[in-house]
Each structure stands twice: as structure tokens, then as C-alpha cells.
Design a protein around this motif. Structure first.
Motif, PDB file in Angstrom:
ATOM      1  N   MET A   1      -5.893  16.565   1.081  1.00 54.25           N
ATOM      2  CA  MET A   1      -5.179  16.120  -0.099  1.00 54.25           C
ATOM      3  C   MET A   1      -4.734  14.681   0.106  1.00 54.25           C
ATOM      4  O   MET A   1      -4.155  14.348   1.121  1.00 54.25           O
ATOM      5  N   SER A   2      -5.020  13.828  -0.846  1.00 58.36           N
ATOM      6  CA  SER A   2      -4.586  12.438  -0.811  1.00 58.36           C
ATOM      7  C   SER A   2      -3.669  12.172  -1.985  1.00 58.36           C
ATOM      8  O   SER A   2      -3.822  12.765  -3.054  1.00 58.36           O
ATOM      9  N   LEU A   3      -2.715  11.288  -1.806  1.00 63.95           N
ATOM     10  CA  LEU A   3      -1.789  10.919  -2.871  1.00 63.95           C
ATOM     11  C   LEU A   3      -2.160   9.543  -3.396  1.00 63.95           C
ATOM     12  O   LEU A   3      -2.354   8.614  -2.617  1.00 63.95           O
ATOM     13  N   TRP A   4      -2.253   9.419  -4.714  1.00 60.56           N
ATOM     14  CA  TRP A   4      -2.650   8.157  -5.350  1.00 60.56           C
ATOM     15  C   TRP A   4      -1.497   7.622  -6.170  1.00 60.56           C
ATOM     16  O   TRP A   4      -0.866   8.349  -6.912  1.00 60.56           O
ATOM     17  N   GLY A   5      -1.241   6.332  -6.065  1.00 65.40           N
ATOM     18  CA  GLY A   5      -0.211   5.699  -6.873  1.00 65.40           C
ATOM     19  C   GLY A   5      -0.731   5.372  -8.265  1.00 65.40           C
ATOM     20  O   GLY A   5      -1.925   5.390  -8.522  1.00 65.40           O
ATOM     21  N   VAL A   6       0.164   5.056  -9.153  1.00 72.10           N
ATOM     22  CA  VAL A   6      -0.195   4.710 -10.525  1.00 72.10           C
ATOM     23  C   VAL A   6      -0.896   3.354 -10.555  1.00 72.10           C
ATOM     24  O   VAL A   6      -0.448   2.401  -9.941  1.00 72.10           O
ATOM     25  N   GLY A   7      -2.021   3.269 -11.247  1.00 75.70           N
ATOM     26  CA  GLY A   7      -2.712   2.001 -11.456  1.00 75.70           C
ATOM     27  C   GLY A   7      -3.558   1.532 -10.286  1.00 75.70           C
ATOM     28  O   GLY A   7      -4.052   0.406 -10.298  1.00 75.70           O
ATOM     29  N   GLN A   8      -3.766   2.341  -9.250  1.00 76.85           N
ATOM     30  CA  GLN A   8      -4.575   1.911  -8.120  1.00 76.85           C
ATOM     31  C   GLN A   8      -6.029   1.797  -8.526  1.00 76.85           C
ATOM     32  O   GLN A   8      -6.467   2.384  -9.493  1.00 76.85           O
ATOM     33  N   ARG A   9      -6.811   0.975  -7.798  1.00 71.47           N
ATOM     34  CA  ARG A   9      -8.230   0.779  -8.071  1.00 71.47           C
ATOM     35  C   ARG A   9      -9.013   0.877  -6.777  1.00 71.47           C
ATOM     36  O   ARG A   9      -8.571   0.381  -5.745  1.00 71.47           O
ATOM     37  N   CYS A  10     -10.179   1.514  -6.848  1.00 70.76           N
ATOM     38  CA  CYS A  10     -11.098   1.582  -5.718  1.00 70.76           C
ATOM     39  C   CYS A  10     -12.439   1.036  -6.189  1.00 70.76           C
ATOM     40  O   CYS A  10     -12.955   1.469  -7.214  1.00 70.76           O
ATOM     41  N   PHE A  11     -12.981   0.086  -5.458  1.00 73.27           N
ATOM     42  CA  PHE A  11     -14.238  -0.546  -5.828  1.00 73.27           C
ATOM     43  C   PHE A  11     -15.324  -0.196  -4.826  1.00 73.27           C
ATOM     44  O   PHE A  11     -15.137  -0.360  -3.622  1.00 73.27           O
ATOM     45  N   GLY A  12     -16.467   0.258  -5.332  1.00 75.16           N
ATOM     46  CA  GLY A  12     -17.614   0.548  -4.485  1.00 75.16           C
ATOM     47  C   GLY A  12     -17.590   1.960  -3.939  1.00 75.16           C
ATOM     48  O   GLY A  12     -16.687   2.739  -4.211  1.00 75.16           O
ATOM     49  N   PRO A  13     -18.615   2.286  -3.150  1.00 79.25           N
ATOM     50  CA  PRO A  13     -18.694   3.619  -2.544  1.00 79.25           C
ATOM     51  C   PRO A  13     -17.747   3.700  -1.345  1.00 79.25           C
ATOM     52  O   PRO A  13     -18.094   3.327  -0.236  1.00 79.25           O
ATOM     53  N   ILE A  14     -16.536   4.158  -1.588  1.00 80.42           N
ATOM     54  CA  ILE A  14     -15.486   4.152  -0.570  1.00 80.42           C
ATOM     55  C   ILE A  14     -15.130   5.587  -0.199  1.00 80.42           C
ATOM     56  O   ILE A  14     -15.018   6.453  -1.057  1.00 80.42           O
ATOM     57  N   LYS A  15     -14.940   5.817   1.097  1.00 82.35           N
ATOM     58  CA  LYS A  15     -14.521   7.130   1.586  1.00 82.35           C
ATOM     59  C   LYS A  15     -13.027   7.090   1.867  1.00 82.35           C
ATOM     60  O   LYS A  15     -12.548   6.219   2.587  1.00 82.35           O
ATOM     61  N   ILE A  16     -12.309   8.052   1.280  1.00 82.54           N
ATOM     62  CA  ILE A  16     -10.872   8.173   1.485  1.00 82.54           C
ATOM     63  C   ILE A  16     -10.641   9.429   2.317  1.00 82.54           C
ATOM     64  O   ILE A  16     -11.022  10.523   1.910  1.00 82.54           O
ATOM     65  N   GLY A  17     -10.026   9.271   3.495  1.00 86.18           N
ATOM     66  CA  GLY A  17      -9.792  10.399   4.390  1.00 86.18           C
ATOM     67  C   GLY A  17      -8.716  11.347   3.883  1.00 86.18           C
ATOM     68  O   GLY A  17      -8.067  11.095   2.866  1.00 86.18           O
ATOM     69  N   ASP A  18      -8.521  12.429   4.610  1.00 90.35           N
ATOM     70  CA  ASP A  18      -7.491  13.410   4.267  1.00 90.35           C
ATOM     71  C   ASP A  18      -6.103  12.849   4.550  1.00 90.35           C
ATOM     72  O   ASP A  18      -5.914  12.039   5.463  1.00 90.35           O
TER      73      ASP A  18
END
Length: 46
Positions: A1-18
Motif C-alpha cells: 500500500m502506498s500513500l499519495w498526496g493531492v496533486g502529485q504527478r508521475c512521469f514515465g514508466p515508474i515503479k513505486i515500491g510498497d
């Protein structure tokens, strides 16, 4: 489970860990390893 803030952006093929927290309005440009917190523009591990 990951927590995301409001308005965040991810560009490209990105891996987000646990158990990752991404701060509000952060811009993630690269992979984020597990159990990390990322904030800022560009996103940096804190």
C-alpha cells in the motif's frame, strides 16, 4: 500500500515500491524504493 498526496504527478514508466508516501504536489521522475517518503519538485527521498 502506498500513500499519495493531492496533486502529485508521475512521469514515465515508474515503479513505486510498497509502503511509499508521496507528498502533495510532488513530481516523481524516477523509481521509488519501498518504505520511502518522497516530496518536492522534483521528488526527492527524505
Amino acid at each position: 500500500m502506498s500513500l499519495w498526496g493531492v496533486g502529485q504527478r508521475c512521469f514515465g514508466p515508474i515503479k513505486i515500491g510498497d509502503n511509499v508516501k508521496i507528498g502533495a504536489n510532488s513530481v516523481v521522475l524516477q523509481d521509488v524504493e519501498a518504505n520511502s517518503t518522497v516530496v518536492g519538485v522534483p521528488g526527492k527521498k527524505v
